[in-house]
Design a protein around this motif. Structure first.
Motif, PDB file in Angstrom:
ATOM      1  N   LYS A   4     -41.172 -15.468  53.284  1.00 43.83           N
ATOM      2  CA  LYS A   4     -42.243 -14.677  53.871  1.00 43.83           C
ATOM      3  C   LYS A   4     -42.718 -15.353  55.148  1.00 43.83           C
ATOM      4  CE  LYS A   4     -43.845 -13.043  49.356  1.00 43.83           C
ATOM      5  NZ  LYS A   4     -44.975 -13.015  48.388  1.00 43.83           N
ATOM      6  N   SER A   5     -43.372 -14.576  56.000  1.00 43.46           N
ATOM      7  CA  SER A   5     -43.861 -15.125  57.269  1.00 43.46           C
ATOM      8  C   SER A   5     -44.779 -16.312  57.014  1.00 43.46           C
ATOM      9  CB  SER A   5     -44.606 -14.041  58.056  1.00 43.46           C
ATOM     10  OG  SER A   5     -43.732 -13.000  58.417  1.00 43.46           O
ATOM     11  N   ARG A   6     -44.636 -17.329  57.823  1.00 41.13           N
ATOM     12  CA  ARG A   6     -45.391 -18.564  57.609  1.00 41.13           C
ATOM     13  C   ARG A   6     -46.882 -18.424  57.874  1.00 41.13           C
ATOM     14  NH1 ARG A   6     -41.359 -23.164  60.299  1.00 41.13           N
ATOM     15  NH2 ARG A   6     -39.620 -22.857  58.836  1.00 41.13           N
ATOM     16  N   TRP A   7     -47.273 -17.373  58.592  1.00 41.11           N
ATOM     17  CA  TRP A   7     -48.693 -17.244  58.934  1.00 41.11           C
ATOM     18  C   TRP A   7     -49.514 -16.660  57.797  1.00 41.11           C
ATOM     19  CZ3 TRP A   7     -50.801 -12.382  58.769  1.00 41.11           C
ATOM     20  CH2 TRP A   7     -49.952 -11.291  58.893  1.00 41.11           C
ATOM     21  N   TYR A   8     -48.876 -16.156  56.746  1.00 37.30           N
ATOM     22  CA  TYR A   8     -49.623 -15.534  55.647  1.00 37.30           C
ATOM     23  C   TYR A   8     -50.618 -16.512  55.025  1.00 37.30           C
ATOM     24  CZ  TYR A   8     -46.285 -11.613  55.589  1.00 37.30           C
ATOM     25  OH  TYR A   8     -45.534 -10.517  55.917  1.00 37.30           O
ATOM     26  N   LEU A   9     -50.142 -17.692  54.665  1.00 40.75           N
ATOM     27  CA  LEU A   9     -50.999 -18.655  53.974  1.00 40.75           C
ATOM     28  C   LEU A   9     -52.127 -19.171  54.871  1.00 40.75           C
ATOM     29  CD1 LEU A   9     -51.755 -20.314  51.541  1.00 40.75           C
ATOM     30  CD2 LEU A   9     -50.011 -22.008  52.200  1.00 40.75           C
ATOM     31  N   PRO A  10     -51.842 -19.688  56.073  1.00 41.33           N
ATOM     32  CA  PRO A  10     -52.968 -20.171  56.902  1.00 41.33           C
ATOM     33  C   PRO A  10     -53.944 -19.063  57.267  1.00 41.33           C
ATOM     34  CG  PRO A  10     -50.898 -20.222  58.140  1.00 41.33           C
ATOM     35  CD  PRO A  10     -50.540 -19.991  56.717  1.00 41.33           C
ATOM     36  N   ALA A  11     -53.448 -17.849  57.520  1.00 45.81           N
ATOM     37  CA  ALA A  11     -54.354 -16.748  57.851  1.00 45.81           C
ATOM     38  C   ALA A  11     -55.270 -16.433  56.685  1.00 45.81           C
ATOM     39  CB  ALA A  11     -53.556 -15.504  58.249  1.00 45.81           C
ATOM     40  N   SER A  12     -54.718 -16.408  55.487  1.00 38.54           N
ATOM     41  CA  SER A  12     -55.521 -16.119  54.302  1.00 38.54           C
ATOM     42  C   SER A  12     -56.525 -17.234  54.040  1.00 38.54           C
ATOM     43  CB  SER A  12     -54.611 -15.935  53.085  1.00 38.54           C
ATOM     44  OG  SER A  12     -53.705 -14.869  53.270  1.00 38.54           O
ATOM     45  N   GLU A  64     -48.571  -9.635  48.138  1.00 36.25           N
ATOM     46  CA  GLU A  64     -48.036  -8.648  47.205  1.00 36.25           C
ATOM     47  C   GLU A  64     -49.061  -7.603  46.799  1.00 36.25           C
ATOM     48  OE1 GLU A  64     -45.005  -8.491  46.670  1.00 36.25           O
ATOM     49  OE2 GLU A  64     -44.289 -10.458  47.284  1.00 36.25           O
ATOM     50  N   SER A  65     -50.337  -7.920  46.924  1.00 33.06           N
ATOM     51  CA  SER A  65     -51.358  -6.990  46.471  1.00 33.06           C
ATOM     52  C   SER A  65     -52.356  -6.690  47.572  1.00 33.06           C
ATOM     53  CB  SER A  65     -52.107  -7.562  45.257  1.00 33.06           C
ATOM     54  OG  SER A  65     -53.194  -6.737  44.894  1.00 33.06           O
ATOM     55  N   ARG A  66     -52.745  -5.412  47.660  1.00 35.80           N
ATOM     56  CA  ARG A  66     -53.813  -5.021  48.569  1.00 35.80           C
ATOM     57  C   ARG A  66     -54.965  -4.415  47.782  1.00 35.80           C
ATOM     58  NH1 ARG A  66     -51.729   0.660  51.297  1.00 35.80           N
ATOM     59  NH2 ARG A  66     -51.377   1.771  49.354  1.00 35.80           N
ATOM     60  N   GLY A  67     -54.927  -4.566  46.457  1.00 38.47           N
ATOM     61  CA  GLY A  67     -55.918  -3.949  45.592  1.00 38.47           C
ATOM     62  C   GLY A  67     -57.310  -4.519  45.806  1.00 38.47           C
ATOM     63  N   VAL A 111     -59.756  -7.165  53.990  1.00 36.12           N
ATOM     64  CA  VAL A 111     -59.078  -6.760  55.217  1.00 36.12           C
ATOM     65  C   VAL A 111     -57.841  -7.616  55.456  1.00 36.12           C
ATOM     66  CG1 VAL A 111     -59.286  -6.633  57.733  1.00 36.12           C
ATOM     67  CG2 VAL A 111     -61.153  -5.829  56.279  1.00 36.12           C
ATOM     68  N   CYS A 112     -57.971  -8.929  55.243  1.00 32.81           N
ATOM     69  CA  CYS A 112     -56.840  -9.835  55.443  1.00 32.81           C
ATOM     70  C   CYS A 112     -55.708  -9.531  54.463  1.00 32.81           C
ATOM     71  CB  CYS A 112     -57.307 -11.282  55.285  1.00 32.81           C
ATOM     72  SG  CYS A 112     -56.007 -12.510  55.530  1.00 32.81           S
ATOM     73  N   ARG A 113     -56.066  -9.331  53.198  1.00 29.52           N
ATOM     74  CA  ARG A 113     -55.037  -9.018  52.195  1.00 29.52           C
ATOM     75  C   ARG A 113     -54.286  -7.745  52.553  1.00 29.52           C
ATOM     76  NH1 ARG A 113     -56.771 -10.606  46.516  1.00 29.52           N
ATOM     77  NH2 ARG A 113     -57.154 -12.847  46.750  1.00 29.52           N
ATOM     78  N   LYS A 114     -55.037  -6.733  52.987  1.00 33.57           N
ATOM     79  CA  LYS A 114     -54.400  -5.469  53.332  1.00 33.57           C
ATOM     80  C   LYS A 114     -53.488  -5.634  54.535  1.00 33.57           C
ATOM     81  CE  LYS A 114     -55.456  -0.581  53.903  1.00 33.57           C
ATOM     82  NZ  LYS A 114     -56.508   0.453  53.885  1.00 33.57           N
ATOM     83  N   ALA A 115     -53.918  -6.408  55.532  1.00 34.91           N
ATOM     84  CA  ALA A 115     -53.097  -6.626  56.724  1.00 34.91           C
ATOM     85  C   ALA A 115     -51.807  -7.365  56.366  1.00 34.91           C
ATOM     86  CB  ALA A 115     -53.888  -7.410  57.771  1.00 34.91           C
ATOM     87  N   VAL A 116     -51.922  -8.399  55.541  1.00 34.79           N
ATOM     88  CA  VAL A 116     -50.734  -9.151  55.119  1.00 34.79           C
ATOM     89  C   VAL A 116     -49.801  -8.262  54.306  1.00 34.79           C
ATOM     90  CG1 VAL A 116     -49.952 -11.077  53.685  1.00 34.79           C
ATOM     91  CG2 VAL A 116     -51.905 -11.385  55.197  1.00 34.79           C
ATOM     92  N   HIS A 117     -50.384  -7.450  53.417  1.00 32.57           N
ATOM     93  CA  HIS A 117     -49.564  -6.569  52.579  1.00 32.57           C
ATOM     94  C   HIS A 117     -48.812  -5.546  53.430  1.00 32.57           C
ATOM     95  CE1 HIS A 117     -48.422  -4.234  49.026  1.00 32.57           C
ATOM     96  NE2 HIS A 117     -48.779  -3.157  49.709  1.00 32.57           N
ATOM     97  N   LEU A 149     -34.142   0.022  41.089  1.00 35.31           N
ATOM     98  CA  LEU A 149     -34.623  -0.907  42.114  1.00 35.31           C
ATOM     99  C   LEU A 149     -34.429  -0.343  43.512  1.00 35.31           C
ATOM    100  CD1 LEU A 149     -33.339  -4.372  40.763  1.00 35.31           C
ATOM    101  CD2 LEU A 149     -35.651  -3.424  40.617  1.00 35.31           C
ATOM    102  N   ALA A 150     -33.310   0.356  43.724  1.00 37.94           N
ATOM    103  CA  ALA A 150     -33.023   0.895  45.052  1.00 37.94           C
ATOM    104  C   ALA A 150     -33.904   2.097  45.399  1.00 37.94           C
ATOM    105  CB  ALA A 150     -31.558   1.302  45.145  1.00 37.94           C
ATOM    106  N   ALA A 151     -34.436   2.773  44.375  1.00 40.85           N
ATOM    107  CA  ALA A 151     -35.215   3.988  44.615  1.00 40.85           C
ATOM    108  C   ALA A 151     -36.624   3.702  45.098  1.00 40.85           C
ATOM    109  CB  ALA A 151     -35.266   4.839  43.348  1.00 40.85           C
ATOM    110  N   ARG A 152     -37.084   2.473  44.971  1.00 37.10           N
ATOM    111  CA  ARG A 152     -38.462   2.135  45.322  1.00 37.10           C
ATOM    112  C   ARG A 152     -38.476   0.989  46.328  1.00 37.10           C
ATOM    113  NH1 ARG A 152     -41.628   3.398  40.606  1.00 37.10           N
ATOM    114  NH2 ARG A 152     -43.401   2.354  41.571  1.00 37.10           N
ATOM    115  N   THR A 153     -39.499   0.971  47.175  1.00 33.84           N
ATOM    116  CA  THR A 153     -39.644  -0.117  48.154  1.00 33.84           C
ATOM    117  C   THR A 153     -40.952  -0.866  47.959  1.00 33.84           C
ATOM    118  OG1 THR A 153     -40.648   1.414  49.743  1.00 33.84           O
ATOM    119  CG2 THR A 153     -38.258   1.107  49.871  1.00 33.84           C
ATOM    120  N   ASP A 154     -41.655  -0.605  46.850  1.00 35.83           N
ATOM    121  CA  ASP A 154     -42.942  -1.265  46.616  1.00 35.83           C
ATOM    122  C   ASP A 154     -42.785  -2.523  45.774  1.00 35.83           C
ATOM    123  OD1 ASP A 154     -42.169   0.070  44.350  1.00 35.83           O
ATOM    124  OD2 ASP A 154     -44.132   0.965  43.937  1.00 35.83           O
ATOM    125  N   HIS A 155     -41.614  -3.145  45.817  1.00 39.62           N
ATOM    126  CA  HIS A 155     -41.358  -4.382  45.081  1.00 39.62           C
ATOM    127  C   HIS A 155     -40.409  -5.245  45.907  1.00 39.62           C
ATOM    128  CE1 HIS A 155     -37.239  -3.175  44.021  1.00 39.62           C
ATOM    129  NE2 HIS A 155     -37.734  -1.967  43.903  1.00 39.62           N
TER     130      HIS A 155
END
Length: 467
Positions: A4-12, A64-67, A111-117, A149-155
């Motif tokens: 995953k992109s390296r900026w996810y953790l420091p941004a969060s 993984e989650s924007r909930g 907002v941050c979680r949603k942007a990362v997701h 697995l191929a039918a969905r892109t939410d995983h």
């Protein structure tokens, strides 16, 4: 495993530290407290600590989650932690002021979680940052899992190859490695050696085993030993689909692993809360939206001849018919013209949908796009025929063609909105609509209704799939 992109953790992390620390520091400074900065630091560290203890920064979890509900749960934990610290320090601050100071961290983290997701979802649509899976199982099971697995892109999982067990064709088109024999080999480590070799050859990150008559019990146990000794992860697919993880519990009996699937919620306090929310919100909505209802009614009346309201029989809970109310969006006699337009149906399955239906009036197009035509259904909700959230209310002619699986959609009251509306509405295929409705029926909870209603506002404003 795809990185995953390296900026996810420091941004969060920075968002959490600053989101709690800065507002609390400003609040304490405004209250003329001498320890404003240390207090802000404690608040920031406490919020980040709660996130850390809840594994929100783990590589598998981040992005993984924007909930909303998980963040809200964490925020309530933060309030408890800081309340204890507040009491222990002997500080006297207004509770409302403290609450206001801690609200920014909740909003910023959401907002941050949603942007990362969203960024991660976009990256995965380009087949990046994914987890590569080697599927192991009998040919029919391999086909079923790889196609699912191929039918969905939410995983994050992508099947890159398969090791079939026994003979038989694999129709999914996935890359096939060496086959495991249908019966357990004489050498205990033979299965593991073959699977480990295929994992390395195909560049997979883990093995996903689908148990069956040829691969279960002691043979599966020895395969897990070999994979774990080689430093590889083993996932086991029990064959369940659209079952929320909240309904799954693990246990054991005499050393045998068990998976308990909790029944759907049908009784107790949650259904009572749902009923109370439905009726109170419907009543309030009718009162508050009365001016809007009058304006829409006048627009319908002026734009075309015929009644303002369209009343039509729909099928509700347990197959019971009821009369559903909507603002009329079609010309009078549109139902009689439906048969002539059958060949123009743009929807698969028993539903009839046309993107440019000639029977719809000019005002009707606008009402459908904004979902204002559905506001009279608040009366149906108030009467108890419908719910605010639930499966789409079907026509009797559609129900006549239902399979036993599709009939399960009628286990609950139909809704004004639901997973189908926030996921594309008329743009969804029939199978997708059924899948979403069954997921709602089986995994319903009061909090999920609240989440769907919150997401409905965005779907209505977007207007996608509404025609």
């Amino acid at each position: 495993m795809g990185r995953k992109s390296r900026w996810y953790l420091p941004a969060s992390l920075i968002t959490d530290l600053a989101g709690a620390g800065v507002p609390v520091t400003l609040m304490l400074s405004a209250a003329r407290q001498p320890w404003a900065l240390p207090g802000g630091i404690v608040a920031g560290l406490a919020w980040a600590g709660v996130q850390l203890c809840r594994s929100r920064y783990a590589g598998r979890a981040i992005g993984e989650s924007r909930g909303t509900l998980p963040v809200l749960h964490d925020w309530f934990i933060l309030l408890g932690v800081l309340a204890v610290a507040h009491a222990a320090a002997g500080v006297r601050l207004a509770a409302l002021l403290c609450l206001v100071a801690l609200l920014p961290c909740l909003v910023l983290t959401l907002v941050c979680r949603k942007a990362v997701h969203r960024h991660l979802s976009a990256v995965r649509r380009r087949a990046q940052a994914v987890i590569k899976v080697l599927v192991v199982g009998e040919p029919a099971a391999v086909d079923a899992v790889t196609e699912h697995l191929a039918a969905r892109t939410d995983h994050p999982y992508v099947a890159v190859g398969a090791v079939p067990v026994g003979s038989g064709p694999v129709a999914s088109g996935i890359r096939i490695g060496e086959r495991l024999p249908g019966a357990a080999p004489e050498a205990p480590a033979a299965d593991a050696d073959l699977v480990v070799g295929e994992v390395h050859r195909l560049g997979a990150d883990l093995a996903l085993v689908v148990p069956g008559p040829g691969l279960a019990g002691e043979r599966l146990r020895r395969l897990s030993w070999g994979l774990h000794d080689a430093g590889l992860e083993l996932f086991v697919a029990p064959g369940l689909v659209e079952v929320s993880v909240k309904r799954l519990e693990t246990g054991s009996a005499g050393g045998m692993s068990l998976l308990r699937v909790a029944p759907p919620v049908r009784e107790g306090i949650q259904p009572l809360l749902k009923g109370a929310l439905d009726r109170s919100t419907a009543l309030l909505g009718l009162l508050v939206l009365a001016p809007v209802l009058l304006v829409v009614a006048a627009a319908v009346k002026v734009s075309s001849t015929g009644p303002v309201l369209y009343r039509h029989e729909r099928i509700g809970r347990a197959g019971q018919p009821f009369v559903m109310w909507k603002f009329r969006t079609m010309r009078v006699g549109a139902d009689r013209q439906k048969a002539a337009l059958t060949q123009e149906n743009e929807h698969d399955g028993p539903m009839f949908k046309m993107r440019r239906d000639p029977r719809v009036t000019r005002v009707g197009h606008w009402l459908r796009r904004t979902s204002l035509d559905e506001l009279p259904q608040l009366v149906n909700v108030l009467k108890g025929d419908m719910s605010l959230v639930g499966p789409r209310p079907p026509l009797a002619e559609e129900v006549a063609h239902y399979t036993p699986v599709e009939w399960r959609r009628l286990s609950v009251r139909p809704g004004m909105t639901g997973l189908w509306q926030i996921s594309g509405r008329s743009d969804l295929s029939w199978d997708e609509t059924v899948r979403l409705d069954l997921a709602y029926v089986d995994n319903w909870s009061f909090t999920s209704d609240v989440d769907v209603m919150a997401r409905t506002f965005r779907a209505v404003l977007d207007g996608r799939g509404a025609y």
